[in-house]
Scaffold this motif. Structure first.
Motif, PDB file in Angstrom:
ATOM      1  N   ARG A 116      13.494  10.168  -0.701  1.00 32.16           N
ATOM      2  CA  ARG A 116      13.417   9.045   0.231  1.00 32.16           C
ATOM      3  C   ARG A 116      13.787   7.746  -0.492  1.00 32.16           C
ATOM      4  O   ARG A 116      14.564   6.946   0.027  1.00 32.16           O
ATOM      5  CB  ARG A 116      12.016   8.930   0.816  1.00 32.16           C
ATOM      6  CG  ARG A 116      11.904   7.734   1.781  1.00 32.16           C
ATOM      7  CD  ARG A 116      10.488   7.387   2.115  1.00 32.16           C
ATOM      8  NE  ARG A 116       9.948   8.314   3.093  1.00 32.16           N
ATOM      9  CZ  ARG A 116       8.650   8.504   3.262  1.00 32.16           C
ATOM     10  NH1 ARG A 116       7.771   7.876   2.515  1.00 32.16           N
ATOM     11  NH2 ARG A 116       8.222   9.330   4.186  1.00 32.16           N
ATOM     12  N   LYS A 117      13.230   7.542  -1.685  1.00 26.85           N
ATOM     13  CA  LYS A 117      13.539   6.333  -2.455  1.00 26.85           C
ATOM     14  C   LYS A 117      15.033   6.260  -2.783  1.00 26.85           C
ATOM     15  O   LYS A 117      15.651   5.208  -2.635  1.00 26.85           O
ATOM     16  CB  LYS A 117      12.715   6.301  -3.744  1.00 26.85           C
ATOM     17  CG  LYS A 117      11.304   5.840  -3.517  1.00 26.85           C
ATOM     18  CD  LYS A 117      10.404   5.795  -4.736  1.00 26.85           C
ATOM     19  CE  LYS A 117      11.035   5.559  -6.051  1.00 26.85           C
ATOM     20  NZ  LYS A 117      10.088   5.557  -7.176  1.00 26.85           N
ATOM     21  N   LYS A 118      15.628   7.378  -3.203  1.00 30.22           N
ATOM     22  CA  LYS A 118      17.063   7.404  -3.525  1.00 30.22           C
ATOM     23  C   LYS A 118      17.897   7.076  -2.298  1.00 30.22           C
ATOM     24  O   LYS A 118      18.838   6.283  -2.371  1.00 30.22           O
ATOM     25  CB  LYS A 118      17.478   8.780  -4.060  1.00 30.22           C
ATOM     26  CG  LYS A 118      17.043   9.050  -5.472  1.00 30.22           C
ATOM     27  CD  LYS A 118      17.491  10.433  -5.901  1.00 30.22           C
ATOM     28  CE  LYS A 118      16.951  10.792  -7.271  1.00 30.22           C
ATOM     29  NZ  LYS A 118      17.301  12.171  -7.652  1.00 30.22           N
ATOM     30  N   CYS A 122      20.332   3.520  -0.983  1.00 32.39           N
ATOM     31  CA  CYS A 122      21.728   3.570  -0.525  1.00 32.39           C
ATOM     32  C   CYS A 122      21.848   3.202   0.955  1.00 32.39           C
ATOM     33  O   CYS A 122      22.914   3.372   1.558  1.00 32.39           O
ATOM     34  CB  CYS A 122      22.288   4.980  -0.719  1.00 32.39           C
ATOM     35  SG  CYS A 122      22.316   5.550  -2.404  1.00 32.39           S
ATOM     36  N   GLY A 123      20.726   2.785   1.560  1.00 34.49           N
ATOM     37  CA  GLY A 123      20.747   2.412   2.970  1.00 34.49           C
ATOM     38  C   GLY A 123      20.742   3.608   3.911  1.00 34.49           C
ATOM     39  O   GLY A 123      21.123   3.482   5.067  1.00 34.49           O
ATOM     40  N   LYS A 124      20.302   4.769   3.417  1.00 30.92           N
ATOM     41  CA  LYS A 124      20.281   5.978   4.240  1.00 30.92           C
ATOM     42  C   LYS A 124      18.842   6.398   4.513  1.00 30.92           C
ATOM     43  O   LYS A 124      17.923   6.009   3.805  1.00 30.92           O
ATOM     44  CB  LYS A 124      21.014   7.115   3.524  1.00 30.92           C
ATOM     45  CG  LYS A 124      22.486   6.839   3.307  1.00 30.92           C
ATOM     46  CD  LYS A 124      23.140   7.992   2.589  1.00 30.92           C
ATOM     47  CE  LYS A 124      24.617   7.724   2.332  1.00 30.92           C
ATOM     48  NZ  LYS A 124      25.245   8.832   1.637  1.00 30.92           N
ATOM     49  N   LYS A 125      18.704   7.237   5.540  1.00 30.20           N
ATOM     50  CA  LYS A 125      17.396   7.771   5.899  1.00 30.20           C
ATOM     51  C   LYS A 125      17.288   9.216   5.430  1.00 30.20           C
ATOM     52  O   LYS A 125      18.284   9.894   5.207  1.00 30.20           O
ATOM     53  CB  LYS A 125      17.180   7.722   7.408  1.00 30.20           C
ATOM     54  CG  LYS A 125      16.956   6.342   7.953  1.00 30.20           C
ATOM     55  CD  LYS A 125      16.599   6.412   9.417  1.00 30.20           C
ATOM     56  CE  LYS A 125      16.253   5.047   9.958  1.00 30.20           C
ATOM     57  NZ  LYS A 125      15.837   5.119  11.350  1.00 30.20           N
ATOM     58  N   LEU A 126      16.071   9.658   5.337  1.00 34.27           N
ATOM     59  CA  LEU A 126      15.773  11.040   5.005  1.00 34.27           C
ATOM     60  C   LEU A 126      15.979  11.915   6.237  1.00 34.27           C
ATOM     61  O   LEU A 126      15.824  11.429   7.374  1.00 34.27           O
ATOM     62  CB  LEU A 126      14.307  11.103   4.575  1.00 34.27           C
ATOM     63  CG  LEU A 126      13.861  12.156   3.589  1.00 34.27           C
ATOM     64  CD1 LEU A 126      14.663  12.068   2.303  1.00 34.27           C
ATOM     65  CD2 LEU A 126      12.390  11.979   3.270  1.00 34.27           C
ATOM     66  N   LYS A 132       9.219  15.553   8.288  1.00 32.05           N
ATOM     67  CA  LYS A 132       8.222  16.394   8.947  1.00 32.05           C
ATOM     68  C   LYS A 132       7.451  17.233   7.918  1.00 32.05           C
ATOM     69  O   LYS A 132       6.223  17.349   7.998  1.00 32.05           O
ATOM     70  CB  LYS A 132       8.903  17.300   9.976  1.00 32.05           C
ATOM     71  CG  LYS A 132       7.967  18.142  10.783  1.00 32.05           C
ATOM     72  CD  LYS A 132       8.725  18.971  11.810  1.00 32.05           C
ATOM     73  CE  LYS A 132       7.763  19.873  12.562  1.00 32.05           C
ATOM     74  NZ  LYS A 132       8.448  20.725  13.527  1.00 32.05           N
ATOM     75  N   ALA A 133       8.159  17.805   6.960  1.00 33.14           N
ATOM     76  CA  ALA A 133       7.506  18.611   5.920  1.00 33.14           C
ATOM     77  C   ALA A 133       6.561  17.747   5.095  1.00 33.14           C
ATOM     78  O   ALA A 133       5.441  18.160   4.776  1.00 33.14           O
ATOM     79  CB  ALA A 133       8.550  19.274   5.025  1.00 33.14           C
TER      80      ALA A 133
END
Length: 175
Positions: A116-118, A122-126, A132-133
């Motif tokens: 998530r941090k990575k 980069c402006g992206k979501k998980l 959910k996991a």
């Protein structure tokens, strides 16, 4: 394994439940079998019915305070388990959640948290399945730890953070 009426147990991914006796029931209208009644922790209005003949395979005793302390002490050493293949990762995470092994569950949490941090950098979501996991893993941890420790589920994260900080200070002093 013997369970006592009123005892808190872990019921698969449903979470912590209180054993509330047993009764014969017929859910199919034909066969009547003996069920154990489980009341979910924090939800007195719901009930799970688990057949007595499968109870040992579906329910386990809660971990102890000493086991919680031991797992927390190992969290900094737990390796991540990220797999770049979405479907393989989903299967791995599903297995980890079913394992009842908190070192594996914290592996999942640490792995998803790192990703998530990575991705956020980069402006992206998980991926939704990863979120959910992680929520399921965090819920399991908070629910069981709070029941065993006698603290609110919201306090579990702080409790873990404080214990990790103490363990890391002790490591620094011994090295």
């Amino acid at each position: 394994m013997a369970f006592c009426n009123g005892e808190y147990v872990m019921y698969g991914t449903a979470g912590v439940c209180r054993i509330s006796g047993s009764e014969k029931r017929s859910f199919d209208g034909v066969h009547s079998i003996e069920y154990c009644r489980l009341i979910p922790y924090g939800s007195e209005n719901s009930t799970y019915y688990v057949p007595m003949d499968t109870l040992d395979s579906k329910v386990r005793k809660l971990i102890t305070r000493d086991e919680i302390e031991a797992v927390i002490a190992h969290i900094p050493d737990i390796a991540t388990c990220w797999n770049s293949d979405n479907s393989q990762r989903k299967a791995i995470f599903g297995d980890l959640l079913k394992s009842d092994d908190y070192e594996k569950i914290f592996c999942l949490i640490k792995s998803v948290y790192e990703q998530r941090k990575k991705r956020e950098s980069c402006g992206k979501k998980l991926a939704a399945a990863d979120e959910k996991a992680m929520k399921a893993a965090e819920s399991m941890v908070c629910q069981e730890f709070s029941a065993v420790l006698g603290i609110s589920p919201e306090s579990v994260t702080d409790f873990i953070g404080e214990r990790i900080e103490i363990a890391e200070k002790e490591r620094t002093l011994t090295t």
